[in-house]
Scaffold this active site. Structure first.
Site, PDB file in Angstrom:
ATOM      1  N   SER A 144       0.725  -1.212  -0.037  1.00 55.62           N
ATOM      2  CA  SER A 144      -0.103   0.043  -0.018  1.00 55.62           C
ATOM      3  C   SER A 144       0.976   1.272  -0.196  1.00 55.62           C
ATOM      4  CB  SER A 144      -0.923   0.119   1.330  1.00 55.62           C
ATOM      5  OG  SER A 144      -1.606   1.463   1.184  1.00 55.62           O
ATOM      6  N   TYR A 157      -1.949  -0.927  10.288  1.00 50.82           N
ATOM      7  CA  TYR A 157      -2.064  -1.426   8.999  1.00 50.82           C
ATOM      8  C   TYR A 157      -0.988  -0.561   8.240  1.00 50.82           C
ATOM      9  CZ  TYR A 157      -3.897  -1.382   3.885  1.00 50.82           C
ATOM     10  OH  TYR A 157      -3.861  -1.632   2.718  1.00 50.82           O
TER      11      TYR A 157
HETATM   12  P1  NAD Z   1     -10.856  -7.338  -0.434  1.00 52.07           P
HETATM   13  O1  NAD Z   1     -11.334  -6.889   0.981  1.00 52.07           O
HETATM   14  O2  NAD Z   1     -11.903  -7.309  -1.636  1.00 52.07           O
HETATM   15  O3  NAD Z   1      -9.927  -8.315  -0.574  1.00 52.07           O
HETATM   16  C1  NAD Z   1      -9.016  -8.972   0.551  1.00 52.07           C
HETATM   17  C2  NAD Z   1      -8.864 -10.347   0.163  1.00 52.07           C
HETATM   18  O4  NAD Z   1      -8.109 -10.755   1.495  1.00 52.07           O
HETATM   19  C3  NAD Z   1     -10.251 -11.156   0.348  1.00 52.07           C
HETATM   20  O5  NAD Z   1     -10.334 -12.047  -0.600  1.00 52.07           O
HETATM   21  C4  NAD Z   1     -10.249 -11.956   1.741  1.00 52.07           C
HETATM   22  O6  NAD Z   1     -10.940 -13.012   1.867  1.00 52.07           O
HETATM   23  C5  NAD Z   1      -8.690 -12.020   2.023  1.00 52.07           C
HETATM   24  N1  NAD Z   1      -8.458 -12.135   3.341  1.00 52.07           N
HETATM   25  C6  NAD Z   1      -8.413 -11.394   4.546  1.00 52.07           C
HETATM   26  N2  NAD Z   1      -8.068 -11.863   5.617  1.00 52.07           N
HETATM   27  C7  NAD Z   1      -7.829 -13.233   5.206  1.00 52.07           C
HETATM   28  C8  NAD Z   1      -7.180 -14.255   5.992  1.00 52.07           C
HETATM   29  N3  NAD Z   1      -7.083 -14.460   7.117  1.00 52.07           N
HETATM   30  N4  NAD Z   1      -7.199 -15.478   5.127  1.00 52.07           N
HETATM   31  C9  NAD Z   1      -7.293 -15.756   4.023  1.00 52.07           C
HETATM   32  N5  NAD Z   1      -7.558 -14.469   3.118  1.00 52.07           N
HETATM   33  C10 NAD Z   1      -7.919 -13.261   3.863  1.00 52.07           C
HETATM   34  O7  NAD Z   1      -9.591  -5.757  -0.605  1.00 52.07           O
HETATM   35  P2  NAD Z   1      -8.954  -5.509  -1.730  1.00 52.07           P
HETATM   36  O8  NAD Z   1      -8.923  -4.103  -1.678  1.00 52.07           O
HETATM   37  O9  NAD Z   1      -9.037  -6.151  -3.140  1.00 52.07           O
HETATM   38  O10 NAD Z   1      -7.538  -5.601  -1.068  1.00 52.07           O
HETATM   39  C11 NAD Z   1      -6.620  -6.581  -1.636  1.00 52.07           C
HETATM   40  C12 NAD Z   1      -5.130  -5.995  -1.258  1.00 52.07           C
HETATM   41  O11 NAD Z   1      -4.843  -4.650  -1.667  1.00 52.07           O
HETATM   42  C13 NAD Z   1      -5.003  -6.030   0.384  1.00 52.07           C
HETATM   43  O12 NAD Z   1      -3.596  -6.546   0.760  1.00 52.07           O
HETATM   44  C14 NAD Z   1      -5.351  -4.573   0.557  1.00 52.07           C
HETATM   45  O13 NAD Z   1      -4.478  -4.357   1.859  1.00 52.07           O
HETATM   46  C15 NAD Z   1      -4.311  -4.064  -0.414  1.00 52.07           C
HETATM   47  N6  NAD Z   1      -4.780  -2.676  -0.872  1.00 52.07           N
HETATM   48  C16 NAD Z   1      -5.989  -2.154  -1.136  1.00 52.07           C
HETATM   49  C17 NAD Z   1      -6.310  -0.973  -1.528  1.00 52.07           C
HETATM   50  C18 NAD Z   1      -7.480  -0.525  -1.654  1.00 52.07           C
HETATM   51  O14 NAD Z   1      -7.592   0.786  -1.858  1.00 52.07           O
HETATM   52  N7  NAD Z   1      -8.624  -1.279  -1.691  1.00 52.07           N
HETATM   53  C19 NAD Z   1      -5.220  -0.142  -1.316  1.00 52.07           C
HETATM   54  C20 NAD Z   1      -3.875  -0.283  -0.932  1.00 52.07           C
HETATM   55  C21 NAD Z   1      -3.765  -1.633  -1.008  1.00 52.07           C
END
Ligand code: NAD
Length: 246
Positions: A144, A157
């Site tokens: 991130s 985080y």
């Molecule tokens: P999302 O909530 O759609 O996806 C997160 C995924 O992680 C889900 O499929 C969930 O099942 C899985 N997960 C969470 N805890 C888990 C566990 N204990 N065991 C197995 N799987 C688990 O969110 P997203 O926005 O698609 O995020 C994906 C990645 O991108 C994450 O690492 C998040 O930190 C990162 N990210 C997202 C953003 C954003 O703005 N959406 C920005 C920066 C970074």
């Protein structure tokens, strides 16, 4: 259109039934890879996506070490090889940065467990197979921008993502030339995780040079190009539509 070959490269994408992970899984399948779809819950969605992509689905709670190891074993059991590991699964918790008491040790432990230690366990379990990958193995960590600058949903985080950025560089130095390790550090991405983050959406629309948050497909495009490459390693690429310039 999906290209399918019995000897195609195999990619494990964690957390790939929604958001960024799902877009990455779709993109890598389009690029001709056999994809291992994974989630903690949503087994039905995972099975459906895997069937659509001609891949396979595995359910695992990555906060549990044995389940994380079991995920890699299941991928190897199914295909006998693993060429790409995308550590995408992650959790976030929104806590004001100046409310120190609200970020409890339990919050710290859970965020570090899922966002930092689970990717480490998966890298460890996948490494022998990645090393054997013809053409070189590739790890991409989804971190991130909050791990690069003092921002983000909460201090724990942001710290979990900063640590994973550094692990990316350390592992790149340790694992080359057989395995390349890079990270993509998105800013705001339009996913279920951020659907209620109205202020952040407004910030990106008003201030980012690209005038919008990223779409999951924008992240997938960059991940696919990092995997397709053969030389880039140890980089943390901030993908924030230029917000950091403002
Ligand atoms: P999302 O909530 O759609 O996806 C997160 C995924 O992680 C889900 O499929 C969930 O099942 C899985 N997960 C969470 N805890 C888990 C566990 N204990 N065991 C197995 N799987 C688990 O969110 P997203 O926005 O698609 O995020 C994906 C990645 O991108 C994450 O690492 C998040 O930190 C990162 N990210 C997202 C953003 C954003 O703005 N959406 C920005 C920066 C970074």
């Amino acid at each position: 259109m999906r290209l399918e070959q019995a000897d195609a490269r195999v990619a494990l994408v964690t957390g790939s039934t929604s958001g960024i992970g799902q877009a990455i899984a779709r993109r890598l399948a389009m690029d001709g890879m056999r994809v291992v779809v994974h989630s903690r819950h949503s087994a039905e969605a995972g099975e459906a996506l895997a069937a659509e992509l001609g891949g396979t689905y595995v359910q695992a709670d990555l906060a549990v070490e044995e389940e994380a190891r079991g995920l890699v074993e299941a991928a190897l059991g199914r295909y006998g090889r693993l060429d790409v590991l995308v550590n995408n699964a992650g959790i976030s918790r929104r806590i004001p940065h100046d409310d120190l008491a609200a970020a409890t040790p339990a919050d710290w432990r859970h965020l570090l467990e899922v966002n930092l230690i689970a990717p480490w366990v998966l890298c460890t379990a996948a490494l022998p197979a990645l090393r054997r990958s013809p053409g070189g193995g590739s790890i991409v960590n989804i971190t991130s921008h909050a791990g690069v600058r003092p921002k983000g949903a909460s201090v724990p985080y942001a710290a979990s993502k900063a640590a994973l950025n550094h692990v990316t560089r350390l592992l790149a130095a340790a694992l080359g030339p057989e395995v390349r390790v890079n990270a993509v550090a998105p800013g705001l991405v339009d996913t279920p995780m951020t659907k209620d983050w109205a202020q952040a959406h407004e910030l990106w629309r008003e201030r980012a040079p690209m005038r919008r948050p990223a779409r999951p497909a924008d992240v997938a495009e960059l991940v696919a190009s990092l995997i397709a490459g053969s030389y880039l390693t140890g980089e943390v690429i901030v993908l924030d539509g230029g917000l950091n310039l403002t």
